[in-house]
Design a protein around this motif. Structure first.
Motif, short mmCIF file in Angstrom:
data_model
loop_
_atom_site.label_atom_id
_atom_site.label_comp_id
_atom_site.label_asym_id
_atom_site.label_seq_id
_atom_site.Cartn_x
_atom_site.Cartn_y
_atom_site.Cartn_z
N ALA A 38 70.18 99.87 55.16
CA ALA A 38 69.33 99.12 54.22
C ALA A 38 68.73 97.89 54.89
N LYS A 39 69.53 97.21 55.68
CA LYS A 39 69.03 96.02 56.38
C LYS A 39 67.97 96.41 57.43
N ILE A 40 68.19 97.52 58.11
CA ILE A 40 67.22 97.97 59.12
C ILE A 40 65.89 98.32 58.44
N ARG A 41 65.97 99.09 57.36
CA ARG A 41 64.74 99.51 56.68
C ARG A 41 63.97 98.33 56.09
N ALA A 42 64.70 97.28 55.76
CA ALA A 42 64.03 96.11 55.17
C ALA A 42 63.13 95.39 56.17
N THR A 54 62.30 88.07 55.27
CA THR A 54 63.54 88.81 54.97
C THR A 54 64.70 88.33 55.84
N VAL A 55 64.45 88.20 57.14
CA VAL A 55 65.52 87.80 58.05
C VAL A 55 65.94 86.35 57.80
N GLU A 56 64.96 85.46 57.68
CA GLU A 56 65.29 84.04 57.48
C GLU A 56 66.03 83.81 56.18
N ALA A 57 65.81 84.66 55.19
CA ALA A 57 66.51 84.51 53.92
C ALA A 57 67.91 85.11 53.95
N ASN A 58 68.19 85.90 55.01
CA ASN A 58 69.49 86.57 55.10
C ASN A 58 70.04 86.50 56.52
N LEU A 59 70.04 85.32 57.11
CA LEU A 59 70.46 85.18 58.50
C LEU A 59 71.89 85.65 58.75
N ASP A 60 72.79 85.31 57.84
CA ASP A 60 74.19 85.73 58.02
C ASP A 60 74.31 87.25 57.99
N TYR A 62 72.03 89.46 58.83
CA TYR A 62 71.49 90.07 60.04
C TYR A 62 72.32 89.72 61.27
N ARG A 63 73.01 88.59 61.22
CA ARG A 63 73.96 88.32 62.30
C ARG A 63 75.07 89.37 62.29
N GLU A 64 75.59 89.70 61.10
CA GLU A 64 76.63 90.72 60.99
C GLU A 64 76.11 92.09 61.43
N LEU A 65 74.85 92.38 61.14
CA LEU A 65 74.28 93.66 61.52
C LEU A 65 74.32 93.85 63.03
N PHE A 66 73.94 92.83 63.76
CA PHE A 66 73.78 92.97 65.21
C PHE A 66 75.01 92.59 66.02
N VAL A 67 75.84 91.66 65.54
CA VAL A 67 77.02 91.25 66.33
C VAL A 67 78.32 91.38 65.56
N ASP A 95 62.29 92.61 69.02
CA ASP A 95 61.13 92.22 68.21
C ASP A 95 61.48 91.06 67.28
N LEU A 96 62.64 91.14 66.64
CA LEU A 96 63.04 90.09 65.71
C LEU A 96 63.27 88.76 66.41
N LEU A 97 63.94 88.80 67.56
CA LEU A 97 64.22 87.57 68.31
C LEU A 97 62.94 86.90 68.78
N ASN A 98 61.94 87.70 69.13
CA ASN A 98 60.69 87.14 69.65
C ASN A 98 59.83 86.52 68.55
N THR A 99 60.04 86.91 67.30
CA THR A 99 59.20 86.40 66.22
C THR A 99 59.94 85.50 65.23
N ILE A 100 61.27 85.48 65.33
CA ILE A 100 62.07 84.69 64.38
C ILE A 100 63.07 83.85 65.17
N PRO A 101 62.67 82.67 65.63
CA PRO A 101 63.54 81.83 66.46
C PRO A 101 64.89 81.52 65.81
N ALA A 102 64.92 81.42 64.50
CA ALA A 102 66.17 81.07 63.81
C ALA A 102 67.24 82.12 64.02
N LEU A 103 66.85 83.36 64.26
CA LEU A 103 67.85 84.42 64.44
C LEU A 103 68.66 84.21 65.70
#
Length: 479
Positions: A38-42, A54-60, A62-67, A95-103
């Protein structure tokens, strides 16, 4: 500093983005969870602003998704046996890291995000395996985005990523070389990372200098270098047009960019950079053939950074390399880059101030003390030797001829001209001050000259024969 990704990397990532992944089947097989999907499709295949929100509103989340998180495996851990999914996730994360510095900063809240990625660098030693390459891109984006200098980054991740990137820069494929060099550039964001880069210089700096030497070409007998090769090539990276050694202009620019970044540590690395890589002479040769203002600007700026804080050691080397005359020629060109104009003016002023009080004898002393001889004007100048031979022998109680002896002890496998020049100088000293022959003999110079008569290099044999001729002449005359 933002640079476009190399063509090969962009093409690889684009192909992976287009691959269909049977996500629902992957969930049923336990490759990932419903929540992870669900997180990937979002964020997958949506507009950038939607993805960012989407990512900035759910940083925690997406952190869990990747690490991962305590008791929760990351998607990379669950999908470890599905190479197609791992590749897709790595491209998505990049792609996400390059466009969303907060991640980037959010991923570090897990403590050590590297444990999920560093093992993937060693996934395969084959350059055709995309996973190590895609992983390096993620790691570089992660480090550069967070500007992290923590112990996990400085002590573990940086050394490993630098080692991996060095394997790319040493690859024969220009596309992979350019990826490695550009990723170096992204990582040199702080003094900590630049110092680590220098500490691993046999892996990192050495191959870059080899690329620059290939560009400059071999030095000719008159001290000039081979110029533009006139060839045109298209490598996997898409570079069109090549300089000496087949080096693409884009690759050259990126290598010069990395060396310029390193030059901000000039106080710590400048002397060793010149002692180990002869960088001042190499950069002077490159300036002579620099095909574009953007490469000239990096060459000039790097030289200025190095010479400004290492004046006593590097200014003599710059004069020996013929840099002042070259800068004079550059000043006469129509340069449009204002930064280049300013740096050129500052570098000229620095050298002009130094050369005001320097004599030809000072230049010769600097050359010998540099440990590397070249056919600079004094060596063939009869007037110079008539006026200065005795001074050379007596300089600092014989320090100069002792250094000459040290130079001659080395084999100089890659630059036999050094031995030929040294023989020339020894011969001149014998001819001008024959009564001091014993001083030279005690240093082993006569023995070494005789040994060099057996050298394969024709010029060295000739110069050693001429030098020995002086000894024999005065030996016969004294009988």
């Amino acid at each position: 500093m933002s640079l476009d990704p190399p063509t090969y990397l962009a093409s690889l990532q684009g192909n992976i983005r287009q691959r269909p992944i049977p996500w629902d089947g992957a969930v049923r097989a336990g490759t990932l969870t419903d929540d992870q999907l669900a997180k990937i499709r979002a964020v997958d295949k949506v507009k950038k602003d939607v993805r960012k929100h989407t990512v900035e509103a759910n940083l925690d989340a997406y952190r869990e998704l990747f690490v991962g998180a305590p008791g929760k495996k990351s998607v990379l851990e669950l999908a470890a046996k599905r190479q197609d999914v791992v590749q897709y996730i790595l491209v998505l994360l990049s792609d996400l890291l390059n466009t969303i510095p907060a991640l980037s900063k959010a991923l570090f809240k897990s403590g050590d995000p590297y444990r999920h990625f560093l093992p993937l660098l060693a996934h395969s030693t084959s350059s055709d395996d995309p996973i190590p390459l895609l992983t390096s891109t993620v790691l570089v984006s992660l480090m550069a985005g967070a500007k992290d200098e923590s112990a996990p980054t400085a002590d573990k991740a940086l050394p490993m990523i630098f080692s991996y990137l060095s394997s790319l820069t040493k690859n024969s494929d220009a596309g992979l070389q350019d990826i490695g060099v550009l990723e170096y550039s992204s990582l040199l964001y702080s003094s900590v990372s630049r110092q680590q880069f220098w500490d691993q210089r046999s892996e990192t700096v050495g191959p870059l200098v080899d690329i620059l030497r290939a560009t400059a070409g071999k030095e000719n007998g008159d001290g000039s270098a081979s110029l533009w090769s006139g060839t045109t090539t298209v490598a996997r990276g898409g570079f069109e047009g090549s300089l000496g050694g087949g080096v693409g202009l884009q690759l050259l620019y990126h290598v010069l960019l990395v060396m310029w970044q390193l030059s901000f540590e000039a106080a710590d690395v400048g002397d060793d950079l010149n002692n180990e890589y002869d960088i001042v002479f190499l950069y002077t040769r490159l300036l002579r053939i620099s095909p574009k203002e953007k490469t000239t600007r990096l060459l000039i700026s790097t030289l200025y950074n190095l010479l400004l804080v290492n004046q006593s050691s590097l200014l003599p080397a710059a004069v020996l390399a013929g840099l002042p005359a070259l800068l004079q020629n550059l000043t006469g060109r129509q340069l449009s880059d204002t930064d280049l104009q300013e740096d050129l003016a500052k570098l000229r002023e620095l050298l002009e101030e130094y050369t005001k009080t320097k004599t030809t004898f000072d230049e010769y002393v600097a050359e010998v003390n540099s440990g590397h001889l070249r056919w600079s004007p004094p060596h063939r100048n009869a007037v110079f030797w008539a006026e200065n031979a005795r001074k050379i022998l007596e300089f600092e109680n014989g320090a100069l001829v002792r250094q000459l002896a040290e130079i001659m002890k080395k084999p100089w496998e890659n630059d036999k001209a050094v031995l030929a020049i040294a023989c020339n100088d020894v011969g001149c000293l014998v001819r001008e001050v024959p009564e001091k022959r014993s001083q030279l003999e005690k240093l082993g110079l006569k023995t070494r000259v005789m040994e060099l008569m057996g050298e394969a290099d024709e010029n060295t044999r000739w110069e050693s024969l001429r030098a020995l001729g002086g000894w024999l002449k005065y030996s016969f005359d004294s009988k």
